[in-house]
Write an enzyme that holds these catalytic residues in place. Sequence first.
Site, PDB file in Angstrom:
ATOM      1  CG  ASP A  70     -30.125 -50.738 -28.093  1.00  0.00           C
ATOM      2  OD1 ASP A  70     -31.201 -50.868 -28.741  1.00  0.00           O
ATOM      3  OD2 ASP A  70     -29.779 -51.628 -27.320  1.00  0.00           O
ATOM      4  CG  HIS A 110     -37.493 -49.451 -28.518  1.00  0.00           C
ATOM      5  ND1 HIS A 110     -36.367 -49.500 -29.426  1.00  0.00           N
ATOM      6  CD2 HIS A 110     -36.968 -50.229 -27.559  1.00  0.00           C
ATOM      7  CE1 HIS A 110     -35.617 -50.157 -28.986  1.00  0.00           C
ATOM      8  NE2 HIS A 110     -35.939 -50.795 -27.786  1.00  0.00           N
ATOM      9  CG  ASP A 118     -36.450 -53.905 -21.765  1.00  0.00           C
ATOM     10  OD1 ASP A 118     -35.407 -54.531 -22.649  1.00  0.00           O
ATOM     11  OD2 ASP A 118     -37.286 -53.596 -22.119  1.00  0.00           O
ATOM     12  CD  GLU A 202     -38.568 -57.938 -31.347  1.00  0.00           C
ATOM     13  OE1 GLU A 202     -37.697 -58.920 -30.913  1.00  0.00           O
ATOM     14  OE2 GLU A 202     -39.562 -57.904 -30.670  1.00  0.00           O
ATOM     15  CE  LYS A 314     -34.420 -58.618 -32.213  1.00  0.00           C
ATOM     16  NZ  LYS A 314     -34.028 -58.136 -30.840  1.00  0.00           N
ATOM     17  CG  HIS A 319     -40.907 -69.778 -29.776  1.00  0.00           C
ATOM     18  ND1 HIS A 319     -41.295 -70.585 -28.853  1.00  0.00           N
ATOM     19  CD2 HIS A 319     -40.137 -68.792 -29.050  1.00  0.00           C
ATOM     20  CE1 HIS A 319     -40.907 -70.238 -27.580  1.00  0.00           C
ATOM     21  NE2 HIS A 319     -39.988 -68.969 -27.837  1.00  0.00           N
ATOM     22  CB  THR A 361     -34.605 -63.313 -31.953  1.00  0.00           C
ATOM     23  OG1 THR A 361     -34.148 -63.470 -30.874  1.00  0.00           O
ATOM     24  CG2 THR A 361     -36.250 -63.314 -32.150  1.00  0.00           C
ATOM     25  CD  GLU A 399     -30.746 -59.523 -32.646  1.00  0.00           C
ATOM     26  OE1 GLU A 399     -31.706 -59.607 -31.371  1.00  0.00           O
ATOM     27  OE2 GLU A 399     -30.686 -58.336 -32.893  1.00  0.00           O
ATOM     28  CG  ASN A 400     -28.236 -64.984 -28.158  1.00  0.00           C
ATOM     29  OD1 ASN A 400     -27.941 -64.099 -28.864  1.00  0.00           O
ATOM     30  ND2 ASN A 400     -28.036 -65.023 -26.628  1.00  0.00           N
ATOM     31  CB  ALA A 401     -34.819 -65.443 -27.972  1.00  0.00           C
ATOM     32  CG  LEU A 402     -34.479 -66.409 -23.520  1.00  0.00           C
ATOM     33  CD1 LEU A 402     -35.045 -67.489 -22.963  1.00  0.00           C
ATOM     34  CD2 LEU A 402     -35.088 -65.090 -23.013  1.00  0.00           C
ATOM     35  NE  ARG A 441     -28.885 -56.596 -23.787  1.00  0.00           N
ATOM     36  CZ  ARG A 441     -29.219 -55.856 -24.631  1.00  0.00           C
ATOM     37  NH1 ARG A 441     -28.271 -54.825 -25.249  1.00  0.00           N
ATOM     38  NH2 ARG A 441     -30.426 -56.050 -25.236  1.00  0.00           N
TER      39      ARG A 441
END
Length: 497
Positions: A70, A110, A118, A202, A314, A319, A361, A399-402, A441
């Site tokens: 970032d 952002h 975060d 996003e 992004k 979902h 994601t 990407e993976n969400a989690l 991450r």
Amino acid sequence: MEAPVTHKRFGKEYPFHETPTSRGRSGGVPVFVMLPLDSINMNNQLTRRRALNASLLALKSAGVEGIMMDIWWGIVEKDGPGQYRWSAYRELIEMARKHDLKVQAVMSFHQCGGNVGDSCIVPLPHWVVEEAHKNPDLVYTDRAGRRNSEYLSLGCDIIPVLKGRTPVQAYSDFMRSFRDYFHDMFGETIIEVQVGLGPAGEMRYPSYPERDGIWGFPGNGEFQCYDKYMLASLKASAEAAGRPEWGLGGPHNSGHYNQWPEDTTFFRREGAWNSSYGKFFLEWYSGLLLDHGERILTAAEAIFRGTGTCLSGKIAGIHWHYGTRSHPAELTAGYYNTRFRDGYLPIARMFGRHGVSFNFTCFEMKDIEQPSEALCSPERLLNQVVKAARKAGVPLAGENALPRFDDEAYGQIVFQSRLQVEEDGLSDRAFEPMCSFTFLRMSESMFHSDNWRRFVPFVRHMAEGRTFQPWEEEHQVAESFVHATRPLIQEAAAAMV
């Protein structure tokens, strides 16, 4: 190299854009890893230098293609308008180059803080926050008047509210300064610029803020259209449609953040979302989001043209309640996607006009893992997004969400990376797999021996384009590699702490 594939749909041709990491239709998928959010601190200093160095060396040895970082607006332009401080990022990108790792640079316009994962707070630049204090309508606002300072409202995109500049001009100046300062690194080290388009980077509205317990999964969320700039736009659109009474505000019956579809008369099965008013409002609301993306990507395309890097944008993987008719969580976020309307194809086409990769994601998620009562379906949502990207001829990145380090998640990512979907009239042979995958991450947990033992074969399976299987031979290779790199990952894990 294979000739670019061109798909003709709806009377217009959308070329498949090559990316720096494209490996052909039968090739593998390069894996990138997101750096910690606080790799650069608010004093514009590189944090945990020893940990980062050891970690990047370990990632390279595992076959990782590169890293994502970032580039925080709130850090770089903290001191005042047009005053950019890039030195810490220079040091970090130089470190990546030393280890022969590619860089995906995220233009993060952002605030960090308030979303899933975060781990630190990075506000918008101080002088921007001051302007928002003087004029609270610069940020998104819900029906109850709550202000959200994660990102400036798109309602003021082209209004000179930032000391004589518009937000789009401020974003453009930031990207231009980044390009000029790092001109010697584009194409070789910096191979992708992901353009921030909203909260969490996003392209969406901040309809499901987790801060202060405002929203919790799987609530519908709320429309964010009550700042004076957006209300003025709504009023003008309603008058142009000959229905001025529709321009007084958002739907009064759409409920609260944590309600479910059937709790509201707007989102329920036969609700007002499908009425003439509902269609008008949702077209306006989602249309403003598309216009926002169009403005910023038009500027980014011009700024980075000829640098040898590709652009990406992004989109959030929303979902929950996907199995309903109204898809309320997607609607409040600005994606006009219902059982009767494809909300992702217009986004993909807009990306296609600017040569922008579609970053999505939730690739690690399975429907069966989700709470059945919330009618979640990350797999069907991804299937729809793949189709939209293909019709628009844009590359799809994942990407993976989690953050997960289990074989089930890795196996699902590898399976989904081939982008094999049920598609009428389109052959899978005509398309490449996903152009890249970015793992969320890097952390101390990644370098725990058991997690590292699973991560290494995952990277290799992705890079080689193989089906993920717990083969005995692969297990032995992974064990040997983990043993050989144990001192390195132990150093990385200890330094990360």
